[in-house]
Structure formats: structure tokens, C-alpha cells
Design a protein around this motif. Structure first.
Motif, PDB file in Angstrom:
ATOM      1  N   PRO A 113      19.880 -69.476 -34.339  1.00 43.23           N
ATOM      2  CA  PRO A 113      21.283 -69.227 -35.114  1.00 43.23           C
ATOM      3  C   PRO A 113      21.833 -70.387 -35.892  1.00 43.23           C
ATOM      4  N   PHE A 114      21.447 -71.748 -35.483  1.00 44.24           N
ATOM      5  CA  PHE A 114      21.687 -72.845 -36.440  1.00 44.24           C
ATOM      6  C   PHE A 114      21.210 -72.756 -37.922  1.00 44.24           C
ATOM      7  N   ALA A 115      19.950 -72.293 -38.078  1.00 45.42           N
ATOM      8  CA  ALA A 115      19.073 -72.160 -39.405  1.00 45.42           C
ATOM      9  C   ALA A 115      19.735 -70.759 -40.045  1.00 45.42           C
ATOM     10  N   GLY A 116      19.938 -69.758 -39.102  1.00 53.46           N
ATOM     11  CA  GLY A 116      20.087 -68.471 -39.865  1.00 53.46           C
ATOM     12  C   GLY A 116      21.649 -68.589 -40.623  1.00 53.46           C
ATOM     13  N   TYR A 117      22.637 -69.458 -40.223  1.00 51.48           N
ATOM     14  CA  TYR A 117      23.852 -69.845 -40.748  1.00 51.48           C
ATOM     15  C   TYR A 117      23.794 -70.923 -41.775  1.00 51.48           C
ATOM     16  N   PHE A 118      23.407 -72.217 -41.351  1.00 52.34           N
ATOM     17  CA  PHE A 118      23.791 -73.269 -42.370  1.00 52.34           C
ATOM     18  C   PHE A 118      22.535 -73.178 -43.308  1.00 52.34           C
ATOM     19  N   GLY A 119      21.272 -72.682 -43.064  1.00 54.96           N
ATOM     20  CA  GLY A 119      20.417 -72.376 -44.266  1.00 54.96           C
ATOM     21  C   GLY A 119      20.894 -71.850 -45.493  1.00 54.96           C
ATOM     22  N   PRO A 120      21.373 -70.609 -45.388  1.00 56.35           N
ATOM     23  CA  PRO A 120      21.743 -70.028 -46.629  1.00 56.35           C
ATOM     24  C   PRO A 120      22.862 -70.684 -47.449  1.00 56.35           C
ATOM     25  N   ARG A 121      23.804 -71.712 -46.608  1.00 52.82           N
ATOM     26  CA  ARG A 121      24.767 -72.479 -47.059  1.00 52.82           C
ATOM     27  C   ARG A 121      24.322 -73.725 -48.020  1.00 52.82           C
ATOM     28  N   SER A 122      22.794 -74.040 -47.948  1.00 50.75           N
ATOM     29  CA  SER A 122      22.298 -75.169 -48.337  1.00 50.75           C
ATOM     30  C   SER A 122      22.290 -75.099 -49.898  1.00 50.75           C
ATOM     31  N   ASP A 123      22.629 -76.247 -50.758  1.00 55.58           N
ATOM     32  CA  ASP A 123      22.371 -75.983 -52.010  1.00 55.58           C
ATOM     33  C   ASP A 123      20.618 -76.287 -52.290  1.00 55.58           C
ATOM     34  N   VAL A 124      20.067 -76.590 -51.555  1.00 51.68           N
ATOM     35  CA  VAL A 124      18.640 -76.624 -51.734  1.00 51.68           C
ATOM     36  C   VAL A 124      18.048 -75.275 -51.128  1.00 51.68           C
ATOM     37  N   PRO A 125      17.193 -74.657 -51.880  1.00 53.61           N
ATOM     38  CA  PRO A 125      16.696 -73.393 -51.072  1.00 53.61           C
ATOM     39  C   PRO A 125      15.305 -73.877 -49.932  1.00 53.61           C
ATOM     40  N   LEU A 126      16.049 -73.273 -48.759  1.00 55.64           N
ATOM     41  CA  LEU A 126      15.181 -73.545 -47.505  1.00 55.64           C
ATOM     42  C   LEU A 126      14.474 -72.366 -47.036  1.00 55.64           C
ATOM     43  N   ARG A 127      13.099 -72.740 -46.514  1.00 56.03           N
ATOM     44  CA  ARG A 127      12.255 -71.605 -46.020  1.00 56.03           C
ATOM     45  C   ARG A 127      12.626 -71.537 -44.531  1.00 56.03           C
ATOM     46  N   ASP A 180      28.611 -52.605 -33.389  1.00 63.03           N
ATOM     47  CA  ASP A 180      29.561 -53.694 -33.989  1.00 63.03           C
ATOM     48  C   ASP A 180      29.164 -55.103 -33.753  1.00 63.03           C
ATOM     49  N   ILE A 181      28.711 -55.460 -32.735  1.00 62.00           N
ATOM     50  CA  ILE A 181      28.012 -56.534 -32.062  1.00 62.00           C
ATOM     51  C   ILE A 181      27.156 -57.048 -32.791  1.00 62.00           C
ATOM     52  N   CYS A 182      25.922 -55.929 -32.949  1.00 67.29           N
ATOM     53  CA  CYS A 182      24.846 -56.001 -34.017  1.00 67.29           C
ATOM     54  C   CYS A 182      25.322 -56.414 -35.359  1.00 67.29           C
ATOM     55  N   ARG A 183      26.086 -55.990 -35.872  1.00 68.25           N
ATOM     56  CA  ARG A 183      26.947 -56.229 -37.307  1.00 68.25           C
ATOM     57  C   ARG A 183      27.333 -57.381 -37.432  1.00 68.25           C
ATOM     58  N   ILE A 184      28.017 -57.994 -36.329  1.00 64.49           N
ATOM     59  CA  ILE A 184      28.529 -59.293 -36.173  1.00 64.49           C
ATOM     60  C   ILE A 184      27.403 -60.389 -36.487  1.00 64.49           C
ATOM     61  N   LEU A 185      26.414 -60.229 -35.406  1.00 68.04           N
ATOM     62  CA  LEU A 185      25.391 -61.100 -35.526  1.00 68.04           C
ATOM     63  C   LEU A 185      24.680 -61.281 -36.837  1.00 68.04           C
ATOM     64  N   ALA A 186      24.404 -59.859 -37.411  1.00 71.43           N
ATOM     65  CA  ALA A 186      23.678 -59.864 -38.731  1.00 71.43           C
ATOM     66  C   ALA A 186      24.487 -60.680 -39.845  1.00 71.43           C
ATOM     67  N   SER A 187      25.976 -60.331 -39.843  1.00 74.49           N
ATOM     68  CA  SER A 187      26.644 -61.246 -40.731  1.00 74.49           C
ATOM     69  C   SER A 187      26.624 -62.572 -40.579  1.00 74.49           C
ATOM     70  N   TYR A 188      26.484 -63.440 -39.641  1.00 73.76           N
ATOM     71  CA  TYR A 188      26.130 -64.703 -39.490  1.00 73.76           C
ATOM     72  C   TYR A 188      24.807 -65.183 -39.599  1.00 73.76           C
ATOM     73  N   GLY A 189      23.812 -64.308 -39.662  1.00 77.69           N
ATOM     74  CA  GLY A 189      22.275 -64.663 -39.976  1.00 77.69           C
ATOM     75  C   GLY A 189      21.604 -65.036 -38.879  1.00 77.69           C
ATOM     76  N   VAL A 190      22.009 -64.476 -37.853  1.00 78.62           N
ATOM     77  CA  VAL A 190      21.421 -64.835 -36.602  1.00 78.62           C
ATOM     78  C   VAL A 190      20.131 -64.238 -36.281  1.00 78.62           C
ATOM     79  N   PRO A 191      18.801 -64.836 -36.311  1.00 80.70           N
ATOM     80  CA  PRO A 191      17.737 -64.255 -36.386  1.00 80.70           C
ATOM     81  C   PRO A 191      17.567 -63.552 -34.795  1.00 80.70           C
ATOM     82  N   ARG A 192      16.559 -62.283 -35.035  1.00 81.56           N
ATOM     83  CA  ARG A 192      16.654 -61.476 -33.837  1.00 81.56           C
ATOM     84  C   ARG A 192      15.359 -61.125 -33.419  1.00 81.56           C
ATOM     85  N   THR A 193      14.871 -61.187 -32.455  1.00 85.62           N
ATOM     86  CA  THR A 193      13.467 -60.824 -32.067  1.00 85.62           C
ATOM     87  C   THR A 193      13.360 -59.691 -31.333  1.00 85.62           C
ATOM     88  N   ALA A 194      12.228 -58.953 -31.455  1.00 82.90           N
ATOM     89  CA  ALA A 194      12.077 -57.779 -30.472  1.00 82.90           C
ATOM     90  C   ALA A 194      12.328 -58.098 -28.951  1.00 82.90           C
TER      91      ALA A 194
END
Length: 288
Positions: A196-210, A254-268
Motif C-alpha cells: 500500500p505504501f508503494a501503490g499510493y506514493f509511487g504514482p505520485r513520484s515525479d520520477v517514473p517508478l517500477r 464499495d470497499i474494493c473500489r476504495i482500495l483500488a482508488s488508493y492503488g492498494v496492491p491485492r493478491t489472490a
């Protein structure tokens, strides 16, 4: 005699006035949360756990109230188990300091690196890690450190580790985000962080992150890198647990949409309600 019917009316008005003078007490949902810990929670109520708290309170017809406390050692002792609040919106599915609901999502640790840096790591056993400066979050004593710290030590890579305290300087916003900034600035080559840290802050970086999930998901029998996350109530509070679980069940989409909107990675997961999305976790993120 014509004035007599006014007596019942007068009495009704008196009773109405008396009742209107009393405040109708509304149910409260008291949530324990960290005031400076995005993407999870903040005093501005901007985190996804804040959004979940709002959803649950609204569904239960309750007023939402927070007990703010830095989420570090002693958090549960000083909040939930001290009776100051009743619900935490993010505990491990098998947590022993609270009574968890069924998990509502499962996430993973991830590798974070700069796009095009040559440190496109996918596995803990990737040889490139032997020449990398590797950022990991540290909690403090070795026995309580995060899984990446233990896994790298097992591989003889402790000298490659650059530690970032999860608690850092609490006077600055969102202390755990410093490790993502360090990757973007080139202070470290790769970070291994909770998704969740990476999924939220990564896309907000000025440098593209993998961003890529850590493989394998379990390093031996005793060191998992994926965790089921639930809501937690005080032990013994089965009534509130049942009510919260009912909300989690009926508001699943609704809960799944909230998680997706914050970029939370989810696994099977066979247990968690919000499983991995149809598309796998993207290998790269783009800046916003």
C-alpha cells in the motif's frame, strides 16, 4: 366548559416541549487511527482507512469519532485495549491483540525501482541485489523487523541494506514515504516495502517508478511476504465484530473500489473479500 378540551392539548404541548429539550443521543463509532500515516489514515481523514471508517459508520447509522495515536509500539495498549476506541481498520487476519473480522483484502510486499535504472528486480534471489543499495523499513530490534530485513540477512546482504525507520521524523508528513522518495532521488537503487505504501506514493513520484510483487510470496515456512488484512475490535466484543463484518460483507464492492482508488496492491486469496483485480499488478507506474 368550552375551554376544557384545551387541557389535553396544553398537556401535549408541555410534553412535546419537554421532549424537544432532550438531545437524542446518536450511536458513536469510535475508531483508533494514526493521524499521520497515509495512505492508511490522517487527521484530515484522507486515507483509505478513513474512507472505510466513514462507510462503516454510515451503514450503521453512527457518528464517527476518532482517537488519534501514532501507530507504533503501544498503539493497541493505549487505544483499543484501554477502552478509548472500539475499532481499528487494519490488522493482520490472525492478530492476537484484537478480535479480527474476516480479512477484507490481501496485499504483498513489493520491489520499487526507477524505470530504466537496471534494477528491475522480481525475486529475492535476483543476482542484481548483490550490487544494489536496498532500502527497507526497520522497526527497531531485530526480532521485530520487517520481512525484507530478515530475508536479506539470510542471503548475506545485510551490508547492502539502507534502513529507513517506519517512525522517522513524525513532525513531517507521512514519515514512511521517505523510502519511496529515496528511490526516486537515486539515494538507493531499490526498495522492498509494504504494497500500500508503494501503490499510493509511487504514482505520485515525479520520477517514473517500477513496482513489482516480491517473489516468492513466502521465504521458507516462517517468513511470508503476503498478509491478509482485517478490521479489529476489542477481544470479547463479538457484537461489534458481527456488525462490522456484516457491513464488510454487504458493502464489499464499495470497499474494493476504495482500495483500488488508493492503488492498494491485492493478491489472490481464498479468505479475503477483495481479491486481486482482473489485471496483474502493473510492472511500472507513471507519475501524476
Amino acid at each position: 366548559m368550552k375551554d376544557l378540551p384545551a387541557a389535553p392539548l396544553l398537556m401535549a404541548l408541555v410534553l412535546l416541549a419537554a421532549c424537544s429539550g432532550r438531545e437524542v443521543s446518536k450511536r458513536q463509532l469510535r475508531v483508533c487511527a494514526d493521524p499521520n500515516n497515509l495512505p492508511f489514515s490522517s487527521r484530515r481523514e484522507a486515507g483509505f482507512e478513513n474512507r472505510l471508517a466513514e462507510l462503516i459508520a454510515g451503514d450503521l447509522g453512527a457518528e464517527l469519532h476518532y482517537t488519534w495515536w501514532a501507530q507504533r509500539r503501544g498503539f493497541f495498549r493505549n487505544t483499543l485495549n484501554a477502552g478509548l476506541c472500539d475499532l481499528v481498520l487494519g490488522v493482520p487476519g490472525d492478530f492476537e491483540l484484537a478480535l479480527p473480522t474476516r480479512p477484507f483484502y490481501r496485499s504483498t510486499y513489493v520491489f520499487v525501482s526507477r524505470v530504466g535504472s537496471g534494477f528491475d528486480v522480481d525475486s529475492l534471489d535476483d543476482p542484481v541485489l548483490r550490487r544494489a543499495r536496498i532500502g527497507v523499513h526497520l522497526v527497531g530490534d531485530d526480532y521485530s523487523n520487517t520481512p525484507p530485513a530478515h530475508a536479506l540477512a539470510r542471503r548475506g546482504l545485510s551490508d547492502n541494506v539502507v534502513g529507513f525507520s517506519l517512525y522517522e521524523n513524525y513532525a513531517r508528513p507521512n514519515p514512511p514515504s521517505r523510502i519511496i522518495e529515496a528511490v526516486a532521488q537515486g539515494d538507493i537503487d531499490v526498495a522492498i516495502v509494504w504494497g500500500p505504501f508503494a501503490g499510493y506514493f509511487g504514482p505520485r513520484s515525479d520520477v517514473p517508478l517500477r513496482i513489482a510483487p516480491v517473489q516468492p510470496e513466502r521465504d521458507g515456512p516462517d517468513l511470508p511476504f503476503v498478509f491478509d488484512i482485517a478490521a479489529g475490535v476489542r477481544k470479547g466484543d463479538t457484537v461489534l465484530r458481527r456488525e462490522v463484518q456484516a457491513v464488510l460483507d454487504r458493502r464489499r464492492e464499495d470497499i474494493c473500489r476504495i482500495l483500488a482508488s488508493y492503488g492498494v496492491p491485492r493478491t489472490a486469496s481464498r479468505r479475503a473479500a477483495c481479491v486481486a483485480p482482473a489485471k496483474p499488478l502493473s510492472a511500472a507506474t507513471t507519475p501524476r
